[in-house]
Design an enzyme around this catalytic site. Structure first.
Site, mmCIF file in Angstrom:
data_model
loop_
_atom_site.group_PDB
_atom_site.id
_atom_site.type_symbol
_atom_site.label_atom_id
_atom_site.label_comp_id
_atom_site.label_asym_id
_atom_site.label_seq_id
_atom_site.Cartn_x
_atom_site.Cartn_y
_atom_site.Cartn_z
ATOM 1 N N ASP A 22 39.866 0.827 5.133
ATOM 2 C CA ASP A 22 38.915 0.087 5.990
ATOM 3 C C ASP A 22 39.548 -0.714 7.137
ATOM 4 O OD1 ASP A 22 37.325 1.059 3.999
ATOM 5 O OD2 ASP A 22 36.575 -0.869 3.289
ATOM 6 N N LYS A 146 32.608 5.516 2.422
ATOM 7 C CA LYS A 146 32.115 4.941 1.169
ATOM 8 C C LYS A 146 31.031 3.919 1.460
ATOM 9 C CE LYS A 146 35.871 1.567 1.140
ATOM 10 N NZ LYS A 146 35.117 0.336 1.152
ATOM 11 N N CYS A 191 38.114 -4.318 -1.147
ATOM 12 C CA CYS A 191 38.220 -2.860 -1.124
ATOM 13 C C CYS A 191 39.635 -2.350 -1.422
ATOM 14 C CB CYS A 191 37.706 -2.334 0.213
ATOM 15 S SG CYS A 191 35.941 -2.691 0.398
#
Ligand SMILES: [Zn+2]
Length: 597
Positions: A22, A146, A191
């Site tokens: 990310d 995701k 994450c």
């Protein structure tokens, strides 16, 4: 790959995957920028580190993950009202962004952090950071999206938070026979941690590249890091897998300096001498010749220490260090065991070391010049409220070393403030060196409070160097509670011998011993006539052995008027001896039991 790390004797072949989690604009400059969350970390800092790994380490496969939500996603604070009917407990309760709620549906009962709206599919801020080196044309690069189910959040790149739907990541890793997984990116405590923990659960040998991650909150970063460690994930630094290109100057230098034939060094020396005059042009830097640092250099704790010193080449035949900046990838050199030469005028700070077990220790540098752009807009706004020449109090603002650039520029240079209180922040020697530089030729500041920070002996060194020059107006300096030891006292004592401006010095709650007191007292006794107030309270390592040097100091020095020494390790007899000094010198008071005894 570095064999030390990736060789696993149980598997036939090691296959390495690098999962970059990310690194999206949303978490760097967008709606959920980490710099706005409590740890105030800058997500952009991972980009050069990850790029360097991408350029220099031959990972077998690379996966970029993307937080990728529909606009009605369950994790958005903005969608709370639409989902109130699923709230467990009081459905009318008011919540703030980042609060955690429990939703009983629509699919499962689960806890959910109410994040500000972020990473909405097809918006601009969902993009990966523009500088991230994403070479999508290669067949070993994958993109994993995701969080696309509107009703379940998904921190991990393998599974949603309910482990109900799997992404394609595990399948890809299996197809490539991946054995080892390296995880980095944003955010450490969410994450990144979830991805690393799932990788571990899926039986990959898992590494978290700690310096290539940034997170949301200090507490959860440290909790999650501990959890990862306990679960068997190896927490490593990028330097442990970082490998220089053969084209790099330092690689050639390494090779050259490992040769026994010292004549081969010659061409490098000539090269460096060529750049040397530029360095010598900066008279200011001459005041920063720092010696014997190399002993400390090999410990990781010295990351972010600022280096700016030089030495002639005469002793280059000792151990050699090679230094390199990360961004841009420019190489700098240092020579021999005792001193370093930087071939660059600009200050630099190490960010890490490569192969610390090798004979040669390359050190990576990033620039730390004062003019660097700094993002702390909150601090900027706060500063704007102060008038020129005013008394500025920024106690307990979680200020970092980086913030000292703003403080220097805005408060010391532009506003010419008279008093600066920076008590209880997160300032280390690096920040102090930035402030110290600005104090040179400063004609306004008379009070600086740095108490309850992490100034340490190195910070004291920087300050002492500047204060020795009498090129400022600082009268009161508070260095209480900064883990200063006798090493720092050496520098302070040296400074006190030449400084003619400072009248008040606060050294409470440090780690000064009788030796430190001996040095300080000696300097005040013989070479100082300006210090009037001295605080040494709560230095529990000071014992009766210090009494004699203090008596000597008070008897001979005429300027010292007040000395605070309670909560030290003094006996009643010792305290009595000190009190007797008040008879000798009518202007002198010493406090041995409390503030006013
Ligand atoms: Zn998300």
């Amino acid at each position: 790959m570095n064999n030390q790390i990736s060789t696993d004797k149980n598997s036939l072949r090691v296959v390495n995957a690098f999962i970059i989690v990310d690194v999206q604009d949303c978490f760097i400059t967008g709606n959920l920028a980490l710099s706005n969350s409590s740890a105030r970390q800058n997500g952009a800092e991972v980009v050069p580190i990850i790029n360097h790994l991408l350029q220099t380490v031959s990972f077998d496969i690379i996966a970029f993950t993307h937080d990728w939500h529909p606009s009605n996603h369950i994790s958005f604070f903005e969608n709370l009202d639409e989902r109130r009917k699923y709230l467990k407990g009081d459905q009318n309760k008011t919540y703030e962004p980042m609060d955690t709620v429990t939703y009983t549906g629509p699919k499962f009962e689960m806890e959910q952090v109410l994040w500000p709206k972020h990473c909405v599919q097809e918006t601009a801020e969902v993009e990966l950071h523009k500088d991230l080196m994403v070479n999508s044309s290669k067949n070993n690069i994958f993109h994993i999206k995701k969080g696309n189910d509107s009703d379940i959040d998904s921190y991990s790149a393998f599974w949603d938070n309910f482990k109900r739907q799997e992404t394609e990541l595990h399948n890809i890793l299996k197809q490539w026979n991946v054995t080892h997984v390296y995880v980095a990116g944003l955010a450490t405590d969410y994450c990144v941690a979830a991805t690393a923990l799932d990788a571990m659960d899926l039986n990959y040998t898992t590494y978290l590249i700690q310096d290539a991650c940034r997170g949301v909150a200090n507490e959860s970063i440290s909790n999650k890091t501990n959890e990862m460690r306990q679960r068997g994930i190896q927490i490593i630094q990028s330097r442990q897998i970082w490998k220089p290109f053969s084209k790099y100057l330092l690689t050639n230098l390494n090779t050259t300096f490992q040769l026994k034939n010292k004549h081969k060094y010659q061409s490098w020396i000539i090269y460096s001498k060529h750049r040397f005059p530029r360095f010598l042009c900066s008279p200011f830097l001459h005041n920063f010749i720092v010696r014997d640092i190399n002993l400390h250099l090999q410990t990781y704790e010295n990351e972010r220490k600022i280096f700016f010193w030089w030495k002639e080449f005469s002793s280059y035949t000792f151990l050699t260090y090679v230094l390199q900046s990360t961004w841009p990838f420019e190489t700098r050199l240092s020579f021999n065991s005792q001193y370093y030469l930087l071939t660059h005028i600009e200050q630099s700070k190490t960010i890490n070391f490569l192969n610390p077990n090798d004979y040669i220790h390359p050190v990576r540098f990033v620039s730390s010049s004062i003019d660097h752009h700094n993002q702390n807009t909150q601090l900027q706004q706060l500063i704007e409220q102060y008038q020129d020449h005013s008394h500025v109090d920024l106690s307990e603002h979680q200020l970092t070393d980086e913030d000292m650039k703003i403080i220097s520029k805005e408060i010391l240079i532009r506003k010419q403030c008279k008093q600066l209180v920076l008590k209880s922040n997160r300032i280390t020697s690096v920040g102090v060196s930035i402030l110290a530089q600005t104090l040179h030729n400063n004609n306004s500041l008379n009070y600086l409070d740095l108490s309850s920070n992490q100034v340490s002996d190195d910070g004291v060194h920087f300050l002492s160097k500047i204060l020795s020059m009498n090129s400022n107006t600082l009268k009161k300096l508070d260095l209480g509670k900064n883990r200063i030891t006798d090493d720092g006292m050496k520098h302070l004592a040296q400074m006190i011998k030449t400084n003619k401006i400072l009248t008040q010095l606060d050294l409470c709650s440090n780690e000064i011993t009788d030796e430190g007191i001996r040095l300080l007292a000696n300097a005040i006794e013989n070479s100082n006539s300006t210090i009037e107030l001295l605080w040494l309270t709560s230095n529990t390592l000071i014992t009766d052995k210090s009494i004699e040097s203090i008596i000597g100091m008070v008897k001979k020095n005429q300027s010292l008027k007040r000395l605070w020494m309670f909560k030290c390790n003094l006996s009643e007899i010792g305290k009595k001896k000190l009190k007797e000094l008040e008879q000798l010198n009518k202007n002198f008071r010493v406090y041995v039991n409390n503030w006013k005894d």
